[in-house]
Motif scaffolding. Structure first.
Motif, PDB file in Angstrom:
ATOM      1  N   GLY A   1       1.203  53.821 -27.895  1.00 49.71           N
ATOM      2  CA  GLY A   1      -0.124  53.780 -27.285  1.00 49.71           C
ATOM      3  C   GLY A   1      -1.125  52.920 -28.016  1.00 49.71           C
ATOM      4  N   SER A   2      -0.655  52.088 -28.942  1.00 46.02           N
ATOM      5  CA  SER A   2      -1.571  51.260 -29.740  1.00 46.02           C
ATOM      6  C   SER A   2      -1.956  49.967 -29.023  1.00 46.02           C
ATOM      7  CB  SER A   2      -0.926  50.938 -31.090  1.00 46.02           C
ATOM      8  OG  SER A   2       0.381  50.405 -30.900  1.00 46.02           O
ATOM      9  N   ALA A   3      -0.955  49.210 -28.569  1.00 46.64           N
ATOM     10  CA  ALA A   3      -1.219  47.910 -27.934  1.00 46.64           C
ATOM     11  C   ALA A   3      -2.160  47.979 -26.735  1.00 46.64           C
ATOM     12  CB  ALA A   3       0.098  47.248 -27.530  1.00 46.64           C
ATOM     13  N   PRO A   4      -2.146  49.048 -25.910  1.00 44.43           N
ATOM     14  CA  PRO A   4      -3.069  49.107 -24.778  1.00 44.43           C
ATOM     15  C   PRO A   4      -4.544  49.029 -25.170  1.00 44.43           C
ATOM     16  CG  PRO A   4      -1.381  50.786 -24.553  1.00 44.43           C
ATOM     17  CD  PRO A   4      -1.212  50.191 -25.910  1.00 44.43           C
ATOM     18  N   ILE A   5      -4.841  49.369 -26.422  1.00 48.67           N
ATOM     19  CA  ILE A   5      -6.240  49.346 -26.865  1.00 48.67           C
ATOM     20  C   ILE A   5      -6.784  47.931 -26.834  1.00 48.67           C
ATOM     21  CG2 ILE A   5      -7.780  49.840 -28.817  1.00 48.67           C
ATOM     22  CD1 ILE A   5      -5.863  52.097 -29.596  1.00 48.67           C
ATOM     23  N   VAL A   6      -5.960  46.955 -27.221  1.00 45.51           N
ATOM     24  CA  VAL A   6      -6.408  45.564 -27.159  1.00 45.51           C
ATOM     25  C   VAL A   6      -6.114  44.958 -25.793  1.00 45.51           C
ATOM     26  CG1 VAL A   6      -4.285  44.514 -28.056  1.00 45.51           C
ATOM     27  CG2 VAL A   6      -6.463  43.383 -28.437  1.00 45.51           C
TER      28      VAL A   6
ATOM     29  N   ASN B   1      -5.846  41.636 -12.334  1.00 50.27           N
ATOM     30  CA  ASN B   1      -5.524  43.000 -11.919  1.00 50.27           C
ATOM     31  C   ASN B   1      -4.695  43.682 -13.003  1.00 50.27           C
ATOM     32  OD1 ASN B   1      -2.562  42.521 -11.278  1.00 50.27           O
ATOM     33  ND2 ASN B   1      -3.498  41.086  -9.827  1.00 50.27           N
ATOM     34  N   PRO B   2      -4.571  44.991 -12.971  1.00 51.80           N
ATOM     35  CA  PRO B   2      -3.866  45.723 -14.034  1.00 51.80           C
ATOM     36  C   PRO B   2      -2.406  45.326 -14.206  1.00 51.80           C
ATOM     37  CG  PRO B   2      -5.172  47.232 -12.708  1.00 51.80           C
ATOM     38  CD  PRO B   2      -5.191  45.911 -11.996  1.00 51.80           C
ATOM     39  N   VAL B   3      -1.726  44.982 -13.109  1.00 58.14           N
ATOM     40  CA  VAL B   3      -0.296  44.690 -13.189  1.00 58.14           C
ATOM     41  C   VAL B   3      -0.021  43.386 -13.933  1.00 58.14           C
ATOM     42  CG1 VAL B   3       1.767  44.174 -11.814  1.00 58.14           C
ATOM     43  CG2 VAL B   3       0.279  46.061 -11.175  1.00 58.14           C
ATOM     44  N   ARG B   4      -0.879  42.408 -13.769  1.00 56.88           N
ATOM     45  CA  ARG B   4      -0.690  41.141 -14.494  1.00 56.88           C
ATOM     46  C   ARG B   4      -0.708  41.386 -16.001  1.00 56.88           C
ATOM     47  NH1 ARG B   4      -1.208  36.232 -11.764  1.00 56.88           N
ATOM     48  NH2 ARG B   4      -1.932  35.173 -13.653  1.00 56.88           N
ATOM     49  N   GLN B   5      -1.684  42.152 -16.464  1.00 57.54           N
ATOM     50  CA  GLN B   5      -1.741  42.433 -17.897  1.00 57.54           C
ATOM     51  C   GLN B   5      -0.603  43.349 -18.329  1.00 57.54           C
ATOM     52  OE1 GLN B   5      -3.465  40.977 -20.220  1.00 57.54           O
ATOM     53  NE2 GLN B   5      -2.406  42.244 -21.744  1.00 57.54           N
ATOM     54  N   ALA B   6      -0.162  44.223 -17.433  1.00 60.10           N
ATOM     55  CA  ALA B   6       0.974  45.093 -17.747  1.00 60.10           C
ATOM     56  C   ALA B   6       2.218  44.254 -18.014  1.00 60.10           C
ATOM     57  CB  ALA B   6       1.225  46.059 -16.589  1.00 60.10           C
ATOM     58  N   LEU B   7       2.446  43.245 -17.185  1.00 61.63           N
ATOM     59  CA  LEU B   7       3.587  42.358 -17.386  1.00 61.63           C
ATOM     60  C   LEU B   7       3.474  41.592 -18.697  1.00 61.63           C
ATOM     61  CD1 LEU B   7       3.996  40.956 -13.756  1.00 61.63           C
ATOM     62  CD2 LEU B   7       5.633  42.428 -14.967  1.00 61.63           C
ATOM     63  N   VAL B   8       2.274  41.098 -18.979  1.00 60.24           N
ATOM     64  CA  VAL B   8       2.055  40.375 -20.234  1.00 60.24           C
ATOM     65  C   VAL B   8       2.328  41.290 -21.430  1.00 60.24           C
ATOM     66  CG1 VAL B   8       0.326  39.235 -21.681  1.00 60.24           C
ATOM     67  CG2 VAL B   8       0.406  38.752 -19.232  1.00 60.24           C
ATOM     68  N   SER B   9       1.837  42.520 -21.368  1.00 62.56           N
ATOM     69  CA  SER B   9       2.039  43.468 -22.465  1.00 62.56           C
ATOM     70  C   SER B   9       3.520  43.764 -22.694  1.00 62.56           C
ATOM     71  CB  SER B   9       1.294  44.774 -22.175  1.00 62.56           C
ATOM     72  OG  SER B   9      -0.101  44.577 -22.144  1.00 62.56           O
ATOM     73  N   SER B  10       4.273  43.824 -21.608  1.00 63.73           N
ATOM     74  CA  SER B  10       5.694  44.168 -21.732  1.00 63.73           C
ATOM     75  C   SER B  10       6.486  43.118 -22.490  1.00 63.73           C
ATOM     76  CB  SER B  10       6.309  44.380 -20.347  1.00 63.73           C
ATOM     77  OG  SER B  10       6.424  43.156 -19.630  1.00 63.73           O
ATOM     78  N   THR B  11       6.010  41.868 -22.508  1.00 69.71           N
ATOM     79  CA  THR B  11       6.748  40.809 -23.202  1.00 69.71           C
ATOM     80  C   THR B  11       6.758  41.025 -24.707  1.00 69.71           C
ATOM     81  OG1 THR B  11       4.803  39.353 -23.405  1.00 69.71           O
ATOM     82  CG2 THR B  11       6.147  39.132 -21.423  1.00 69.71           C
ATOM     83  N   SER B  12       5.796  41.763 -25.233  1.00 70.51           N
ATOM     84  CA  SER B  12       5.744  41.979 -26.681  1.00 70.51           C
ATOM     85  C   SER B  12       6.987  42.711 -27.178  1.00 70.51           C
ATOM     86  CB  SER B  12       4.476  42.745 -27.068  1.00 70.51           C
ATOM     87  OG  SER B  12       4.500  44.063 -26.553  1.00 70.51           O
ATOM     88  N   VAL B  13       7.490  43.668 -26.383  1.00 66.36           N
ATOM     89  CA  VAL B  13       8.694  44.395 -26.776  1.00 66.36           C
ATOM     90  C   VAL B  13       9.901  43.468 -26.753  1.00 66.36           C
ATOM     91  CG1 VAL B  13      10.156  46.395 -26.324  1.00 66.36           C
ATOM     92  CG2 VAL B  13       7.720  46.500 -25.809  1.00 66.36           C
ATOM     93  N   PHE B  14       9.936  42.572 -25.766  1.00 63.27           N
ATOM     94  CA  PHE B  14      11.039  41.618 -25.672  1.00 63.27           C
ATOM     95  C   PHE B  14      11.097  40.752 -26.926  1.00 63.27           C
ATOM     96  CE2 PHE B  14      12.451  37.299 -24.600  1.00 63.27           C
ATOM     97  CZ  PHE B  14      13.733  37.561 -24.134  1.00 63.27           C
ATOM     98  N   TRP B  15       9.968  40.155 -27.303  1.00 65.43           N
ATOM     99  CA  TRP B  15       9.948  39.282 -28.483  1.00 65.43           C
ATOM    100  C   TRP B  15      10.213  40.073 -29.760  1.00 65.43           C
ATOM    101  CZ3 TRP B  15      10.715  34.771 -26.864  1.00 65.43           C
ATOM    102  CH2 TRP B  15      10.033  34.227 -25.762  1.00 65.43           C
ATOM    103  N   ASP B  16       9.607  41.244 -29.853  1.00 67.31           N
ATOM    104  CA  ASP B  16       9.675  42.022 -31.085  1.00 67.31           C
ATOM    105  C   ASP B  16      11.051  42.611 -31.336  1.00 67.31           C
ATOM    106  OD1 ASP B  16       9.468  45.039 -32.183  1.00 67.31           O
ATOM    107  OD2 ASP B  16       8.001  43.809 -33.222  1.00 67.31           O
TER     108      ASP B  16
END
Length: 461
Positions: free
Chosen positions: A274-279, A287-302
């Motif tokens: 629940g940390s990354a959603p803060i930024v 819209n919320p889904v666009r940022q949701a998709l962007v956020s999901s890429t962090s797990v892929f790279w990490d």
């Protein structure tokens, strides 16, 4: 302190926590129809700019700041610790948790934008505490999450990172007190500029540090080329075996492999924390889904890329003739990279590359978590936040200094303890608000309306 934290972590990271975390990942993956399959589209959106959209920073800046906080010592020392304490099978569970965690990180980013608020000065605020308060209408749980986030910012985001830098620099004769002082000074120079200053530094630093480390891993894997396939085999078989394979590995069980693999996976990619959603809530997005998709890429790279490469480097090194039998994650990692047969000024190139990677990874994580902790305190203090901001920044800088000189075992045990406390209320909110996640995903992603502007009104608080 170490004995106490280890005792508590034995319960916090037992089967109930594993079931809750992995179960949430799996539940959201199925209910949202495998958002992992949209990764290419998500990566493409992450480098675009939604001009004119509400928010404080670009989508890429928000992602870079999130990655800065995510890509840290967990990707290097954390994976090595998982291997030495849970066996090579821990690498599989770390990777497996990351694959499923993409759906969870997607969900966190969606709720962060869906329930974000605008302050009177025009800045955006969001994260699980706002989603819990506005979506679930459960104020006490929102407060609990904010308190745990505040505590965790000093663990995963501060002392573990500064300690890793201190240990790495000690190899070159640097006194921990000197290292701590320099870190504290560098941190003070950045955090004074707030989220935009942090985002600017992270946007520049993250691509460089990730590429630099990946190149180092590729070089080591080329050296260990004959042992890559055997390493993959032992990682998979050990994940489901009650006894780790021989050849430099300590005995392990499925439970230990899962515990350390999942714990270090959460520590590394923060999916479910629940940390990354803060930024993410501060991003300029249509819209919320666009940022949701962007956020999901962090797990892929990490996790899918960096943690997997680290695991392969470590296990292939242990299996090779150059392997060592070590119970120290830091020692194992250092030995793996020291195989690079080049030197600079009498120093091994691999060791120098590892030290640079640890420094940049850890320092960027400190920056990202200083923002998370500050926003958690802001939520708790409300209108009295300005008085608490100086207190938090001063305390965070002092703890960064302290982490450089504290005992490493206590540091990591505290990090696991704080992570578990923070994850529990966030995972509960994701399950309870899964209906909202489905509704928003259907509207913008499944019906092909990703480019539409969101018509939800952002409340001013």
């Amino acid at each position: 302190m170490y004995d106490f934290l280890s005792f508590i972590n034995g319960y916090l990271w037992g089967w109930p926590m594993i079931v809750l975390l992995v179960g949430t990942h799996l539940f959201l993956t199925i209910r949202l129809k495998f958002p992992q399959r949209h990764m290419i589209k998500a990566i493409r959106i992450s480098v675009q700019r939604d001009k004119g959209a509400d928010g404080d920073v670009s989508q890429f800046s928000a992602l870079a700041t999130g990655l800065a906080a995510t890509i840290g010592t967990g990707n290097i020392i954390g994976v090595a610790t998982a291997v030495t304490m849970g066996g090579p099978g821990a690498v599989f569970w770390c990777w497996f948790t990351g694959i499923l965690g993409i759906a969870t990180k997607y969900s966190e980013g969606l709720l962060a934008v869906k329930y974000r608020v605008r302050l009177k000065d025009g800045q955006m605020r969001g994260g699980p505490m706002y989603a819990i308060e506005r979506g679930m209408r459960c104020k006490w749980l929102a407060v609990a999450f904010a308190v745990f986030t505040f505590i965790a910012s000093f663990g995963i985001g501060c002392v573990t990172q500064s300690n890793a830098i201190s240990v790495a620099m000690s190899e070159y004769g640097f006194d921990p007190i000197v290292v701590g002082g320099l870190l504290a000074l560098m941190l003070a120079l950045v955090v004074i500029f707030g989220v935009k200053g942090i985002a600017k530094v992270c946007e520049t630093l993250v691509p460089f540090m990730a590429l630099f480390y990946i190149i180092g891993c590729i070089v080591v894997l080329c050296i260990n080329a004959d042992y890559i396939l055997p390493a993959l085999k032992v990682i998979v078989t050990s994940a489901f075996s009650e006894q780790a394979a021989t050849g430099g590995f300590v005995g392990s069980t499925i439970m230990l492999a899962m515990r350390y693999g999942i714990a270090r996976g959460l520590f590394s990619n923060e999916a479910g924390l629940g940390s990354a959603p803060i930024v993410a809530a501060a991003a300029r997005t249509k819209n919320p889904v666009r940022q949701a998709l962007v956020s999901s890429t962090s797990v892929f790279w990490d996790t899918v890329i960096i943690c997997a490469m680290t695991g392969l480097v470590l296990v292939s090194t242990i299996l090779s003739p150059n392997g060592i039998d070590s119970t120290s994650g830091a020692e194992l990692t250092k030995h793996a990279f020291s195989q690079i047969p080049l030197s600079i000024g009498g120093l091994n190139l691999g060791s120098v590359m590892l030290s640079i990677a640890i420094f940049t990874f850890a320092f960027s994580t400190i920056l990202g978590w200083s923002y998370y902790g500050e926003k958690a305190l802001e939520y708790l203090c409300g209108s009295h936040y300005r008085a608490g901001r100086l207190f938090f920044r001063t305390l965070f800088i002092l703890v960064t200094f302290g982490g450089a000189v504290w005992t490493v075992q206590v540091v990591w045990a505290f990090g696991d303890f704080a992570n578990a406390l923070m994850a529990i209320p966030n995972l509960i909110s994701l399950i309870c608000l899964s209906g909202v996640l489905v509704k928003e995903t259907r509207k913008y992603l499944w019906e092909g309306r990703l480019d539409e502007e969101c018509d939800d009104e952002i409340i001013t608080k």
